[in-house]
Design a protein around this motif. Structure first.
Motif, PDB file in Angstrom:
ATOM      1  N   GLY A   1       0.770  -1.241   0.000  1.00  0.00           N
ATOM      2  CA  GLY A   1       0.000   0.000   0.000  1.00  0.00           C
ATOM      3  C   GLY A   1       0.794   1.279   0.000  1.00  0.00           C
ATOM      4  N   PRO A   2       1.799   1.428  -0.896  1.00  0.00           N
ATOM      5  CA  PRO A   2       2.466   2.731  -1.007  1.00  0.00           C
ATOM      6  C   PRO A   2       1.459   3.792  -1.452  1.00  0.00           C
ATOM      7  N   ILE A   3       1.788   5.037  -1.246  1.00  0.00           N
ATOM      8  CA  ILE A   3       0.850   6.140  -1.478  1.00  0.00           C
ATOM      9  C   ILE A   3       1.388   7.071  -2.554  1.00  0.00           C
ATOM     10  N   VAL A   4       0.495   7.615  -3.378  1.00  0.00           N
ATOM     11  CA  VAL A   4       0.840   8.635  -4.363  1.00  0.00           C
ATOM     12  C   VAL A   4       0.079   9.902  -3.990  1.00  0.00           C
ATOM     13  N   GLY A   5       0.812  10.964  -3.702  1.00  0.00           N
ATOM     14  CA  GLY A   5       0.185  12.218  -3.297  1.00  0.00           C
ATOM     15  C   GLY A   5       1.242  13.259  -2.975  1.00  0.00           C
ATOM     16  N   SER A   6       0.827  14.425  -2.571  1.00  0.00           N
ATOM     17  CA  SER A   6       1.778  15.503  -2.297  1.00  0.00           C
ATOM     18  C   SER A   6       2.585  15.216  -1.037  1.00  0.00           C
ATOM     19  N   ASP A   7       3.716  15.898  -0.928  1.00  0.00           N
ATOM     20  CA  ASP A   7       4.561  15.844   0.267  1.00  0.00           C
ATOM     21  C   ASP A   7       4.692  17.288   0.733  1.00  0.00           C
ATOM     22  N   PRO A   8       3.774  17.763   1.581  1.00  0.00           N
ATOM     23  CA  PRO A   8       3.693  19.189   1.912  1.00  0.00           C
ATOM     24  C   PRO A   8       5.039  19.794   2.310  1.00  0.00           C
ATOM     25  N   GLY A   9       5.344  20.921   1.665  1.00  0.00           N
ATOM     26  CA  GLY A   9       6.585  21.625   1.944  1.00  0.00           C
ATOM     27  C   GLY A   9       7.740  21.225   1.042  1.00  0.00           C
ATOM     28  N   PHE A  10       7.493  20.260   0.137  1.00  0.00           N
ATOM     29  CA  PHE A  10       8.563  19.773  -0.726  1.00  0.00           C
ATOM     30  C   PHE A  10       8.099  19.687  -2.184  1.00  0.00           C
ATOM     31  N   TYR A  11       9.071  19.709  -3.088  1.00  0.00           N
ATOM     32  CA  TYR A  11       8.867  19.431  -4.515  1.00  0.00           C
ATOM     33  C   TYR A  11       7.944  20.425  -5.222  1.00  0.00           C
ATOM     34  N   ASN A  12       7.879  21.660  -4.762  1.00  0.00           N
ATOM     35  CA  ASN A  12       7.016  22.648  -5.409  1.00  0.00           C
ATOM     36  C   ASN A  12       5.543  22.245  -5.361  1.00  0.00           C
ATOM     37  N   GLY A  13       5.178  21.427  -4.391  1.00  0.00           N
ATOM     38  CA  GLY A  13       3.798  20.998  -4.279  1.00  0.00           C
ATOM     39  C   GLY A  13       3.379  19.917  -5.255  1.00  0.00           C
ATOM     40  N   ARG A  14       4.318  19.377  -5.989  1.00  0.00           N
ATOM     41  CA  ARG A  14       4.004  18.369  -7.000  1.00  0.00           C
ATOM     42  C   ARG A  14       3.831  16.988  -6.368  1.00  0.00           C
ATOM     43  N   VAL A  15       3.254  16.094  -7.132  1.00  0.00           N
ATOM     44  CA  VAL A  15       2.968  14.740  -6.664  1.00  0.00           C
ATOM     45  C   VAL A  15       4.264  13.991  -6.364  1.00  0.00           C
ATOM     46  N   ALA A  16       4.237  13.172  -5.316  1.00  0.00           N
ATOM     47  CA  ALA A  16       5.359  12.306  -4.953  1.00  0.00           C
ATOM     48  C   ALA A  16       4.842  10.899  -4.701  1.00  0.00           C
ATOM     49  N   ALA A  17       5.743   9.932  -4.776  1.00  0.00           N
ATOM     50  CA  ALA A  17       5.443   8.539  -4.453  1.00  0.00           C
ATOM     51  C   ALA A  17       6.043   8.245  -3.086  1.00  0.00           C
ATOM     52  N   HIS A  18       5.228   7.711  -2.170  1.00  0.00           N
ATOM     53  CA  HIS A  18       5.632   7.562  -0.776  1.00  0.00           C
ATOM     54  C   HIS A  18       5.777   6.090  -0.399  1.00  0.00           C
ATOM     55  N   THR A  19       6.896   5.764   0.243  1.00  0.00           N
ATOM     56  CA  THR A  19       7.140   4.411   0.738  1.00  0.00           C
ATOM     57  C   THR A  19       7.260   4.455   2.259  1.00  0.00           C
ATOM     58  N   THR A  20       7.049   3.303   2.911  1.00  0.00           N
ATOM     59  CA  THR A  20       7.148   3.253   4.367  1.00  0.00           C
ATOM     60  C   THR A  20       7.964   2.039   4.801  1.00  0.00           C
ATOM     61  N   ARG A  21       8.559   2.185   5.983  1.00  0.00           N
ATOM     62  CA  ARG A  21       9.409   1.130   6.548  1.00  0.00           C
ATOM     63  C   ARG A  21       8.596   0.128   7.363  1.00  0.00           C
ATOM     64  N   SER A  22       7.596   0.622   8.117  1.00  0.00           N
ATOM     65  CA  SER A  22       6.767  -0.271   8.933  1.00  0.00           C
ATOM     66  C   SER A  22       5.367   0.330   9.046  1.00  0.00           C
ATOM     67  N   PRO A  23       4.379  -0.312   8.377  1.00  0.00           N
ATOM     68  CA  PRO A  23       4.520  -1.532   7.586  1.00  0.00           C
ATOM     69  C   PRO A  23       5.274  -1.266   6.286  1.00  0.00           C
ATOM     70  N   LEU A  24       5.890  -2.299   5.748  1.00  0.00           N
ATOM     71  CA  LEU A  24       6.706  -2.176   4.556  1.00  0.00           C
ATOM     72  C   LEU A  24       5.821  -1.927   3.339  1.00  0.00           C
ATOM     73  N   ALA A  25       6.015  -0.794   2.669  1.00  0.00           N
ATOM     74  CA  ALA A  25       5.255  -0.433   1.475  1.00  0.00           C
ATOM     75  C   ALA A  25       6.224   0.110   0.439  1.00  0.00           C
ATOM     76  N   TYR A  26       6.174  -0.409  -0.781  1.00  0.00           N
ATOM     77  CA  TYR A  26       7.197  -0.104  -1.786  1.00  0.00           C
ATOM     78  C   TYR A  26       6.702  -0.513  -3.173  1.00  0.00           C
ATOM     79  N   TRP A  27       7.526  -0.232  -4.200  1.00  0.00           N
ATOM     80  CA  TRP A  27       7.314  -0.729  -5.563  1.00  0.00           C
ATOM     81  C   TRP A  27       8.531  -1.558  -5.966  1.00  0.00           C
ATOM     82  N   ALA A  28       8.328  -2.677  -6.671  1.00  0.00           N
ATOM     83  CA  ALA A  28       9.463  -3.529  -7.048  1.00  0.00           C
ATOM     84  C   ALA A  28       9.081  -4.466  -8.188  1.00  0.00           C
ATOM     85  N   ASN A  29      10.097  -4.958  -8.869  1.00  0.00           N
ATOM     86  CA  ASN A  29       9.955  -6.018  -9.866  1.00  0.00           C
ATOM     87  C   ASN A  29      11.303  -6.721  -9.976  1.00  0.00           C
ATOM     88  N   ASN A  30      11.302  -8.043  -9.800  1.00  0.00           N
ATOM     89  CA  ASN A  30      12.543  -8.817  -9.845  1.00  0.00           C
ATOM     90  C   ASN A  30      12.776  -9.499 -11.180  1.00  0.00           C
TER      91      ASN A  30
END
Length: 254
Positions: free
Chosen positions: A71-100
């Motif tokens: 369940g990674p998240i796509v949305g803004s990161d307030p205060g960063f990137y000129n207000g543009r969309v960012a992709a968010h990952t988390t350590r716990s619970p583990l949320a990410y994008w990958a392909n092996n």
């Protein structure tokens, strides 16, 4: 019999005011307001506002797909990137994008160039947290950008051959990582950190993860990303300078 009526009418009435102007359309997907200029030897590029969802993130150059997990998240990161969309990952619970099992991003003998716009939102208390991680077909660690409690670090070609920057922070940066056959380079906002490194890939680069270690095993991080690019090797000085200037302007980087 003619009625004498014509269009447009020629009466002397005053012309009405112009209607309100409609909103301007969005910039095209390749426009400078959206994406940086890319080097001629680019292999893949992922942008958070292009083909990115919590379930898949598709490289807009060649269609390589990373799958979302946890369940990674796509949305803004307030205060960063000129207000543009960012992709968010988390350590716990583990949320990410990958392909092996990606089509090869770099062949045997290559020293690929990795460029990333992102930030570590928190510094991991212990162990590694990978912003980006790539592995070879042989399952040997290759490209990567990570963070620990005491350093930010890069492994341009081989896991374990780290270049450390002992000032971890949570600011957004333009990260670049590559090896030239003599030195490994870890560049942050155009400032280079180097260490002796002569290795090259011993099998194709086919595994990639954003927000944890490629090939599994955890090592997640609380992070946000707006752009990831892989080239077969260090691009020309002009191409690198163009990319640096564009990402600084687009995402309000240092």
């Amino acid at each position: 019999m003619s009625s004498g009526w014509t269009w447009p009418p020629s009466g002397g009435g005053a012309q009405g005011p112009a209607g309100p102007q409609g909103p301007a359309g969005p910039a095209g997907p390749q426009g400078p307001a959206w994406l940086p200029r890319l080097p001629s030897n680019v292999v893949a590029a992922w942008a958070a506002d292009q083909l990115c969802t919590p379930t898949t993130w598709t490289d807009y150059i060649s269609g390589r797909v990373l799958n979302g997990s946890g369940g990674p998240i796509v949305g803004s990161d307030p205060g960063f990137y000129n207000g543009r969309v960012a992709a968010h990952t988390t350590r716990s619970p583990l949320a990410y994008w990958a392909n092996n099992a990606l089509a090869s991003l770099a062949p045997i003998g290559a020293r690929p160039y990795l460029a990333v716009v992102g930030r570590f939102k928190t510094v991991p208390p212990t162990g590694d947290g990978f912003l980006i991680s790539g592995r070879q077909t042989s399952n040997i660690g290759a490209v990567g950008l990570g963070d620990t409690a005491s350093v930010q670090r890069s492994n341009p070609v081989e896991y374990g051959a780290f270049i450390n920057r002992p000032v971890p922070d949570t600011t957004s940066h333009a990260f670049e990582s590559w090896a030239d056959g003599t030195l490994g380079h870890f560049r942050i906002d155009r400032v280079d950190n180097t260490q002796a490194q002569t290795t090259a890939l011993t099998s194709p680069l086919t595994q990639m993860a954003f927000g944890q270690s490629a090939g599994g095993g955890g090592y997640g991080c609380n992070a946000s990303l707006t752009f990831v690019m892989i080239c077969t090797q260090l691009p020309s000085p002009e191409d690198v300078a163009n990319w640096q200037a564009d990402v600084k302007a687009i995402w309000a980087l240092p």
